[in-house]
Motif scaffolding. Structure first.
Motif, PDB file in Angstrom:
ATOM      1  N   PHE A 270      39.817  44.737  43.872  1.00 41.94           N
ATOM      2  CA  PHE A 270      41.180  44.877  44.034  1.00 41.94           C
ATOM      3  C   PHE A 270      41.457  43.740  42.841  1.00 41.94           C
ATOM      4  O   PHE A 270      41.801  42.609  43.050  1.00 41.94           O
ATOM      5  N   PRO A 271      41.857  44.244  41.854  1.00 41.29           N
ATOM      6  CA  PRO A 271      42.280  43.312  40.326  1.00 41.29           C
ATOM      7  C   PRO A 271      43.555  43.104  40.573  1.00 41.29           C
ATOM      8  O   PRO A 271      43.931  42.084  39.880  1.00 41.29           O
ATOM      9  N   PHE A 272      44.327  43.346  41.785  1.00 45.12           N
ATOM     10  CA  PHE A 272      45.734  43.208  41.615  1.00 45.12           C
ATOM     11  C   PHE A 272      45.892  41.699  42.498  1.00 45.12           C
ATOM     12  O   PHE A 272      47.330  41.468  42.467  1.00 45.12           O
ATOM     13  N   PHE A 273      45.051  40.921  42.905  1.00 43.57           N
ATOM     14  CA  PHE A 273      45.298  39.643  43.125  1.00 43.57           C
ATOM     15  C   PHE A 273      45.388  38.646  42.113  1.00 43.57           C
ATOM     16  O   PHE A 273      44.673  38.741  41.193  1.00 43.57           O
ATOM     17  N   LEU A 274      46.137  37.611  42.342  1.00 40.07           N
ATOM     18  CA  LEU A 274      46.185  36.463  41.380  1.00 40.07           C
ATOM     19  C   LEU A 274      45.001  35.748  41.235  1.00 40.07           C
ATOM     20  O   LEU A 274      44.676  35.125  40.164  1.00 40.07           O
ATOM     21  N   VAL A 275      44.529  35.454  42.398  1.00 44.19           N
ATOM     22  CA  VAL A 275      43.296  34.757  42.249  1.00 44.19           C
ATOM     23  C   VAL A 275      41.893  35.505  42.145  1.00 44.19           C
ATOM     24  O   VAL A 275      41.876  36.335  42.974  1.00 44.19           O
ATOM     25  N   PRO A 276      41.298  35.158  41.269  1.00 41.66           N
ATOM     26  CA  PRO A 276      40.034  35.801  40.903  1.00 41.66           C
ATOM     27  C   PRO A 276      38.861  35.603  41.975  1.00 41.66           C
ATOM     28  O   PRO A 276      38.946  34.683  42.691  1.00 41.66           O
ATOM     29  N   SER A 277      38.081  36.611  42.160  1.00 45.70           N
ATOM     30  CA  SER A 277      36.923  36.437  43.286  1.00 45.70           C
ATOM     31  C   SER A 277      36.085  35.557  42.686  1.00 45.70           C
ATOM     32  O   SER A 277      35.913  35.321  41.568  1.00 45.70           O
ATOM     33  N   PRO A 278      35.336  34.949  43.474  1.00 51.63           N
ATOM     34  CA  PRO A 278      34.262  33.751  43.073  1.00 51.63           C
ATOM     35  C   PRO A 278      33.026  34.581  42.525  1.00 51.63           C
ATOM     36  O   PRO A 278      32.683  35.879  42.960  1.00 51.63           O
ATOM     37  N   GLY A 279      32.733  34.016  41.416  1.00 52.42           N
ATOM     38  CA  GLY A 279      31.652  34.697  40.701  1.00 52.42           C
ATOM     39  C   GLY A 279      32.001  35.911  39.651  1.00 52.42           C
ATOM     40  O   GLY A 279      31.395  36.416  39.025  1.00 52.42           O
ATOM     41  N   SER A 280      33.575  36.184  39.657  1.00 54.23           N
ATOM     42  CA  SER A 280      34.099  37.369  38.805  1.00 54.23           C
ATOM     43  C   SER A 280      34.344  36.472  37.344  1.00 54.23           C
ATOM     44  O   SER A 280      34.204  35.489  37.076  1.00 54.23           O
TER      45      SER A 280
END
Length: 280
Positions: A270-280
């Motif tokens: 889900f790339p629409f969140f402002l905070v990136p996923s851990p490890g991305s």
């Protein structure tokens, strides 16, 4: 019967009275029961509250006894996020029982109709109610990924990848959200409203609500988010007299909870969140 008649008028009740002592003891038993999962402390503390209520006000003791029955049922299992098939059905059964037992006691033992589930308020939604339905998912989109990822709380929920796991997580998150309103608002809050003004009853129910959410996984600085949410849900229910509305609000929030958890565990989904996923 219009839902507006299901909530007692409590404006004339004192904010502080002797009744507050046993009520506070009973609701704070949720802290060891859920927050620390310590029944050896929680159960005696719960009993002490009921004993004190016996000497303060018998009607209050009955209502606190109903609340205690629900708390005991919930405390028989762990509510930590576990979507394995056995726990999925076990937790669903226990949480359903926790709503059913207080309802049966109220309706058939005490032969009253205090606990109700007012799906329709008989009133049109006000502009602020409609606007709030848009504000809730926006605030969730803004706050939840930041909370889950920066606090590491997303790890309290299982990493899901298979379709069956994703579906169970989605159903579980939303089912618990509906249950929250049936138990904390339509049961605990409404029972407390018979003895305390709105603000006092709302704070008392929020103690139980937030303790449960802590065990569920909203830990670290989660209470800074869950305390206002629990208080808002109680206040909104009192204003709208509509279970349908507070459930819609909760499900909109929980939809973002689900998406944020999946996002945290699966970089790039889900790339629409402002905070990136851990490890991305």
């Amino acid at each position: 019967m219009p839902a507006a008649q299901t909530l007692p008028t409590t404006d004339a009740l004192p904010a502080i009275s002797l009744k507050l002592l046993p009520a506070a003891i009973v609701v704070t038993s949720a802290i060891p029961l859920f927050g620390f999962e310590n029944r050896l402390v929680g159960y005696p503390w719960l009993v002490i509250g009921l004993v004190v209520a016996y000497f303060v006000d018998r009607e209050l003791m009955r209502d606190l006894g109903i609340i205690a029955a629900g708390l005991i049922v919930v405390s028989t299992v762990s509510v930590k996020a576990d979507i394995s098939w056995p726990n999925f059905f076990l937790l669903g059964f226990v949480l359903s029982l926790a709503v059913a037992v207080p309802f049966v006691i109220d309706r058939f033992v005490f032969t009253r109709k205090v606990i109700r589930f007012p799906w329709r308020s008989g009133q049109k939604w006000q502009p602020w109610e409609k606007s709030y339905l848009f504000a809730v998912p926006f605030l969730g989109w803004l706050i939840l990924p930041f909370y889950f990822i920066t606090s590491g709380a997303y790890q309290n929920w299982p990493a899901v990848s298979e379709a069956s796991e994703v579906l169970r997580l989605f159903i579980g998150v939303n089912a618990v959200g509906i249950w929250d309103e049936l138990f904390f608002i339509c049961t605990i809050y409404v029972l407390l409203l018979r003895h305390f003004p709105v603000l006092t009853a709302n704070i008392l129910q929020a103690i139980v609500f937030v303790s449960f959410l802590w065990e569920l996984g909203y830990q670290a600085w989660g209470p800074l988010m869950t305390i206002p949410f629990a208080l808002l849900q109680g206040w909104i229910f009192h204003r709208t007299k509509s279970l349908t509305y507070v459930i819609i609000v909760h499900l909109l929030f929980d939809l973002v909870v689900f998406l944020a958890i999946v996002h945290a565990h699966n970089p790039g989904v889900f790339p629409f969140f402002l905070v990136p996923s851990p490890g991305s």
